[in-house]
Design an enzyme around this catalytic site. Structure first.
Site, PDB file in Angstrom:
ATOM      1  N   PRO A 664       8.070 -14.014 -12.916  1.00  0.00           N
ATOM      2  CA  PRO A 664       8.329 -14.837 -11.726  1.00  0.00           C
ATOM      3  C   PRO A 664       9.619 -14.456 -11.010  1.00  0.00           C
ATOM      4  O   PRO A 664       9.695 -14.524  -9.783  1.00  0.00           O
ATOM      5  CB  PRO A 664       8.433 -16.256 -12.295  1.00  0.00           C
ATOM      6  CG  PRO A 664       7.738 -16.216 -13.604  1.00  0.00           C
ATOM      7  CD  PRO A 664       7.882 -14.812 -14.132  1.00  0.00           C
ATOM      8  N   GLN A 670      10.131 -10.073  -4.801  1.00  0.00           N
ATOM      9  CA  GLN A 670       9.187  -9.354  -3.945  1.00  0.00           C
ATOM     10  C   GLN A 670       8.834 -10.169  -2.702  1.00  0.00           C
ATOM     11  O   GLN A 670       8.784  -9.645  -1.594  1.00  0.00           O
ATOM     12  CB  GLN A 670       7.899  -9.053  -4.722  1.00  0.00           C
ATOM     13  CG  GLN A 670       8.014  -7.880  -5.656  1.00  0.00           C
ATOM     14  CD  GLN A 670       8.125  -6.589  -4.880  1.00  0.00           C
ATOM     15  OE1 GLN A 670       7.212  -6.156  -4.195  1.00  0.00           O
ATOM     16  NE2 GLN A 670       9.283  -5.975  -4.966  1.00  0.00           N
ATOM     17  N   GLU A 737       2.997  -7.208  -1.088  1.00  0.00           N
ATOM     18  CA  GLU A 737       2.935  -7.229   0.368  1.00  0.00           C
ATOM     19  C   GLU A 737       2.774  -8.623   0.968  1.00  0.00           C
ATOM     20  O   GLU A 737       3.039  -8.825   2.150  1.00  0.00           O
ATOM     21  CB  GLU A 737       1.795  -6.317   0.846  1.00  0.00           C
ATOM     22  CG  GLU A 737       2.120  -4.857   0.567  1.00  0.00           C
ATOM     23  CD  GLU A 737       0.914  -3.951   0.680  1.00  0.00           C
ATOM     24  OE1 GLU A 737       0.785  -3.273   1.696  1.00  0.00           O
ATOM     25  OE2 GLU A 737       0.088  -3.930  -0.253  1.00  0.00           O
TER      26      GLU A 737
HETATM   27  N1  MCN Z   1       4.237  -9.041  -9.857  1.00  0.00           N
HETATM   28  C1  MCN Z   1       4.164 -10.149 -10.698  1.00  0.00           C
HETATM   29  N2  MCN Z   1       2.957 -10.751 -10.930  1.00  0.00           N
HETATM   30  C2  MCN Z   1       1.829 -10.289 -10.364  1.00  0.00           C
HETATM   31  C3  MCN Z   1       1.871  -9.147  -9.526  1.00  0.00           C
HETATM   32  C4  MCN Z   1       3.112  -8.535  -9.305  1.00  0.00           C
HETATM   33  O1  MCN Z   1       5.196 -10.583 -11.225  1.00  0.00           O
HETATM   34  N3  MCN Z   1       0.684 -10.910 -10.585  1.00  0.00           N
HETATM   35  C5  MCN Z   1       5.548  -8.442  -9.524  1.00  0.00           C
HETATM   36  C6  MCN Z   1       5.977  -7.324 -10.467  1.00  0.00           C
HETATM   37  O2  MCN Z   1       7.381  -7.301 -10.540  1.00  0.00           O
HETATM   38  C7  MCN Z   1       5.463  -6.088  -9.750  1.00  0.00           C
HETATM   39  C8  MCN Z   1       5.669  -6.437  -8.302  1.00  0.00           C
HETATM   40  O3  MCN Z   1       5.470  -7.857  -8.229  1.00  0.00           O
HETATM   41  O4  MCN Z   1       6.183  -4.932 -10.114  1.00  0.00           O
HETATM   42  C9  MCN Z   1       4.726  -5.740  -7.305  1.00  0.00           C
HETATM   43  O5  MCN Z   1       3.433  -5.720  -7.808  1.00  0.00           O
HETATM   44  P1  MCN Z   1       2.145  -5.378  -6.921  1.00  0.00           P
HETATM   45  O6  MCN Z   1       1.841  -6.500  -6.027  1.00  0.00           O
HETATM   46  O7  MCN Z   1       1.077  -4.909  -7.833  1.00  0.00           O
HETATM   47  O8  MCN Z   1       2.594  -4.151  -5.989  1.00  0.00           O
HETATM   48  P2  MCN Z   1       2.756  -2.618  -6.431  1.00  0.00           P
HETATM   49  O9  MCN Z   1       3.397  -2.506  -7.741  1.00  0.00           O
HETATM   50  O10 MCN Z   1       1.488  -1.882  -6.159  1.00  0.00           O
HETATM   51  O11 MCN Z   1       3.867  -2.144  -5.379  1.00  0.00           O
HETATM   52  C10 MCN Z   1       3.542  -1.732  -4.097  1.00  0.00           C
HETATM   53  C11 MCN Z   1       3.855  -2.808  -3.079  1.00  0.00           C
HETATM   54  C12 MCN Z   1       3.634  -2.267  -1.737  1.00  0.00           C
HETATM   55  S1  MCN Z   1       2.060  -1.762  -1.377  1.00  0.00           S
HETATM   56  C13 MCN Z   1       4.678  -2.104  -0.856  1.00  0.00           C
HETATM   57  S2  MCN Z   1       4.354  -1.515   0.709  1.00  0.00           S
HETATM   58  C14 MCN Z   1       6.008  -2.459  -1.264  1.00  0.00           C
HETATM   59  C15 MCN Z   1       6.045  -3.455  -2.353  1.00  0.00           C
HETATM   60  O12 MCN Z   1       5.191  -3.251  -3.300  1.00  0.00           O
HETATM   61  N4  MCN Z   1       7.028  -1.596  -1.170  1.00  0.00           N
HETATM   62  C16 MCN Z   1       8.217  -1.907  -1.804  1.00  0.00           C
HETATM   63  N5  MCN Z   1       7.245  -3.906  -2.728  1.00  0.00           N
HETATM   64  C17 MCN Z   1       8.341  -3.102  -2.589  1.00  0.00           C
HETATM   65  N6  MCN Z   1       9.504  -3.418  -3.164  1.00  0.00           N
HETATM   66  C18 MCN Z   1      10.554  -2.569  -3.075  1.00  0.00           C
HETATM   67  N7  MCN Z   1      11.712  -2.911  -3.685  1.00  0.00           N
HETATM   68  N8  MCN Z   1      10.465  -1.395  -2.400  1.00  0.00           N
HETATM   69  C19 MCN Z   1       9.330  -1.044  -1.772  1.00  0.00           C
HETATM   70  O13 MCN Z   1       9.242   0.121  -1.140  1.00  0.00           O
HETATM   71 MO1  MOS Z   2       2.047  -0.545   0.661  1.00  0.00          MO
HETATM   72  S1  MOS Z   2       2.155  -0.349   2.721  1.00  0.00           S
HETATM   73  O1  MOS Z   2       0.289  -0.489   0.614  1.00  0.00           O
HETATM   74  O2  MOS Z   2       2.497   1.072   0.145  1.00  0.00           O
END
Ligand code: MCN
Ligand code: MOS
Length: 776
Positions: A664, A670, A737
């Site tokens: 969390p 995020q 996102e």
């Molecule tokens: N998380 C969580 N519980 C969940 C899902 C996610 O606690 N159910 C938390 C975790 O810490 C996880 C983070 O949120 O590492 C992001 O998870 P997720 O939604 O799966 O996203 P991705 O790991 O695929 O990351 C990519 C996403 C995208 S597409 C963009 S654009 C973006 C983003 O993440 N760019 C970022 N967040 C960013 N954050 C930083 N600091 N820098 C970027 O460039």
């Molecule tokens: Mo995120 S714009 O889908 O890397």
């Protein structure tokens, strides 16, 4: 009355209070394990790598937006320290890479630089020298002449912008929106615009390329090591296995570091020609024209409702910019189709070609500009009906996916409305704009909602337990600040029974197990799933070793063992147990090493390759019985100085349903990061193009305004999600996102509530506030 309607949906426990889970399990609030290395400088980012014999490349860019170019590099070639010049005339023929669906590129030779300009600032030549300063100096000596922007195509927001061409897949249609709007009691019609926005990641793009025979190693910040390795391999005609991309840390990507840009082939080619490692680091200005940012969008919406505020029809006519070379659709249609129960719907999208670098993914592509139009239009409708905007949304709440008719896996948007409204104090809001004032400042309250789809792709992961009792997780997935290292350590710690501090994680290397793109907010769900599977298998092997090895102190202890704090003991045995390290010492076993994947059974090597290097295995699939999305509601307070036109966001409460949160603390971070980008979108960010020449005017962090601390109030994030095992293996939904989606309309709606001024054209600058009449 809306408060009463929502009362049953107020989650009993919500908010950011520590729920007491230990840090070493999923759901615990473990601080980022990569934090200390980043703060102390121990974390080496890709471009900080310093191989022996390194030379430096500087790019030269087209000074005009269109037409034939002649490139004269003679003076540059003679400049001090220069070891190579790369020009369209001399550049060797490469092959084009397949696109992200794996479809092969055009036949025939491909070159990253050509003799014709397609946009101003296009990389068209390069210089390599012994030092960066020498390379930059020599690059300035390259003479480029061209015709003066003869074929310059206008931008989307110009008065004479063309209609554009239609896009596949075609329109989203159900019912008969036209007929419904003709019969509607109230119809809102308005056009909403968003400008070109840029990623402005703190770490600029670039790479260090190095050849060893026909093996290529690239240090490059990458959201997708496997996908980018494939593109490099295809261009240079070497096997995929021969390319290694190393990207352990990324200084922000936001969608911009997932593709192998054409200019990256310049550094790779030079490294091959020179037999020396070559470093190409884009300057800040170059990041504005060597990659595209978010396309400008235009959405014309018509929304019709009956006298009670029930929606009868939505019609959306939208367009976005793309380049002359490729299609990037920034499509507001899908987001407009997923929020409300509306019996008649039609969305059409057009693409308008402009002389610009191809735009690309920027945090919540489509969803974010889509929510701006839709959620402002809903606010306009609410005011036209003299209804509370939240009540209007509840009246049209989509109990099932309006487009597919499928049930939602979970949709706790009503809970988000309830919790957010309560925390914000929404129910005290006077309906009429211009009702709240403090000194010179008008105060306004606005809200908006948003969604982001849950996407999933299979992945693989390797988990080792060493003889020292520590575990290691290995994956090609990447960390750009979102928390991948940390949540994967928590996953393995929980599965094995270790403290989180006893787990190390290696990421971002194409030699490690395969992972799909860290885009579409999918990585956390798919990687925790794969790591959990591998770590459980590793735990099972450990227990089997302890129970069956003749030299194990725990042999014959029963059928199973408990592992906690890194110690194994028989169930209900209150004693000390045996440490993992002691078990390995006693048995002489070499440690444990398991690899698991979440690919469908019977997958071939080709399936595996396509899973990790294309987007063809991405998504939940049309056969999925449910539709699955994350949901968010934002409540914003602005203070507007009407004399100066300045808008200050003074409060933001964001209530989010992203299923189960793995951490969390990181998920809240995020959502805040996304929301801060939403503040930029609402009030500051605008890539300005000179329409006469196609020049990116504000190509620097002084003129391209992104939020600073002073622009960001305290943001309160409220978690209203529950585990959703339909959405993903471990119950999480998308987080990365969703935070940005809906922030800009919440702020625009708050500005209307403060001032009575409806600004439909982002960003909301002081000029627009001053120029826009109230209630016009
Ligand atoms: N998380 C969580 N519980 C969940 C899902 C996610 O606690 N159910 C938390 C975790 O810490 C996880 C983070 O949120 O590492 C992001 O998870 P997720 O939604 O799966 O996203 P991705 O790991 O695929 O990351 C990519 C996403 C995208 S597409 C963009 S654009 C973006 C983003 O993440 N760019 C970022 N967040 C960013 N954050 C930083 N600091 N820098 C970027 O460039
Ligand atoms: Mo995120 S714009 O889908 O890397």
């Amino acid at each position: 009355m809306t408060a009463e309607i929502l009362a049953p949906f107020l989650p009993r426990k919500h908010g950011s209070a520590d729920d007491g889970l230990p840090e070493g399990v999923l759901g615990g609030r473990l601080a980022r394990i990569d934090g200390p290395a980043k703060v102390t400088g121990a974390a080496a980012f890709s471009l900080e790598h310093r191989p022996e014999g390194l030379v430096y490349m500087a790019l030269v860019r087209a000074p005009v937006a269109a037409g034939a170019l002649t490139v004269d590099a003679e003076a540059a070639r003679a400049a001090p320290g220069v070891v190579a010049t790369l020009t369209p005339e001399t550049f060797p023929a490469l092959a084009s890479a397949s696109d992200w669906t794996g479809a092969p590129g055009p036949e025939g030779p491909w070159r990253p630089i050509g003799p014709e300009a397609r946009w101003m600032g296009q990389p068209v030549a390069a210089v390599v020298a012994e030092t960066w300063e020498e390379a930059a100096e020599a690059a300035a000596l390259v003479r480029i002449s061209g015709e003066d922007g003869a074929a310059f195509a206008s931008d989307l927001h110009a008065p004479d912008a063309p209609e554009g061409f239609a896009m596949e897949p075609a329109d989203i249609v159900w019912g008969d929106a036209e007929a419904a709007l003709a019969g509607a009691e109230t119809v809102i019609e308005a056009t909403y615009r968003t400008p070109r926005e840029h990623h402005v990641a703190i770490e600029p793009h670039g790479m260090i390329a190095q050849w060893d025979g026909d093996r290529l190693t690239i240090h490059e910040p990458s959201q997708w090591v496997d996908g980018m390795a494939r593109a490099h391999a295809e261009r240079f005609g070497i096997p995929f296995e021969n390319v290694r991309i190393v990207s352990p840390y990324i200084g922000g990507g936001f969608g911009s570091k997932a593709m192998a840009y054409a200019w990256s082939a310049l550094a790779i080619q030079a490294a091959r020609d020179l037999g020396r490692p070559v470093k190409l680091a884009l300057t800040r200005a170059q990041t504005f024209t060597a990659l595209g940012g978010r396309a400008a969008t235009r959405s014309t919406l018509r929304i019709g409702a009956d006298a009670e505020g029930k929606l009868v029809g939505i019609d959306l006519n939208s367009a976005s910019e793309t380049s002359l070379d490729a299609i990037w659709p920034e499509n507001p249609g899908p987001p407009a189709s997923e929020m409300y129960a509306v019996p008649n719907f039609r969305a059409r999208h057009r693409l308008v070609q402009v002389n610009s670098v191809t735009p690309g993914a920027l945090r919540a592509p489509g969803e974010s500009p889509g929510a701006f139009g839709l959620e402002c239009a809903m606010d306009e409708l609410a005011w036209a009906l003299r209804m509370d905007p939240l009540s209007l949304r509840l009246k049209n709440y989509a109990e099932t996916d309006p487009r597919s008719g499928k049930p939602w896996s979970t949709r706790r948007l009503r809970e988000a409305f309830a919790a957010g409204a309560e925390r914000f104090g929404w129910w005290d809001r006077p309906l009429a704009p211009r009702s709240m004032r403090e000194g010179r400042e008008l105060i306004g309250w606005g809200m908006a909602s948003g969604a982001f789809p849950v996407i999933n792709t299979p992945a693989e992961a390797r988990v080792r337990i060493g003889t020292d009792g520590r575990a290691e997780v290995l994956s090609g997935g990447t960390e750009m600040g979102q928390g991948t290292y940390t949540i994967l350590a928590q996953t393995a710690a929980e599965a094995i029974g270790l403290p989180a501090g006893a787990v190390s994680v290696r990421l971002g290397d194409s030699e490690l197990p395969g992972a799909p793109v860290s885009g579409g907010s999918q990585l956390a769900n798919l990687m925790t799933g794969a790591v959990m599977k591998a770590a459980r298998a590793a735990r099972d092997e450990l227990v089997a070793l302890a129970l069956t090895h003749p030299a194990s102190p725990l042999r014959d202890a029963g059928n199973d063992l408990e592992i906690s704090g890194g110690r194994l003991r028989a169930p209900r045995d209150g004693g000390e147990g045996v440490s993992i390290a002691d078990l390995f010492a006693a048995t002489g076993a070499p440690g444990i090493d398991v690899m698991r994947d979440t690919l469908p059974e019977g997958s071939t090597a080709q399936d595996r390759f396509e899973t990790f290097t294309t987007v063809t295995r991405m998504g939940r699939g049309a056969n999925s019985p449910t539709a699955s999305m994350s949901w968010i509601a934002h409540f914003a307070e602005v203070r507007v100085d009407e004399d100066f036109g300045t808008v200050r966001l003074s409060r933001l409460v964001s209530a989010v349903d992203a299923g189960r949160l793995y951490n969390p603390r990181l998920a809240e971070s995020q959502v805040k990061g996304g929301a801060i980008m939403g503040i930029g979108m609402a009030l500051l960010e605008e890539g300005v193009i000179d329409r006469r020449f196609g020049r990116a005017i504000n190509d620097n962090l002084g003129d391209y305004l992104a939020p600073t601390q002073a622009d960001v109030p305290g943001i309160e994030v409220i978690d209203v999600g529950v585990p959703d095992y339909d959405a993903s293996a471990l119950g999480g939904k998308a987080v990365g996102e969703i935070g940005i989606v809906g922030v800009a309309p919440a702020i625009a709606n708050a500005v209307f509530h403060a001032t009575g001024k409806r600004i439909r054209d982002l960003p909301i600058t002081l000029e627009k506030v001053l120029e826009t009449p109230a209630f016009a």
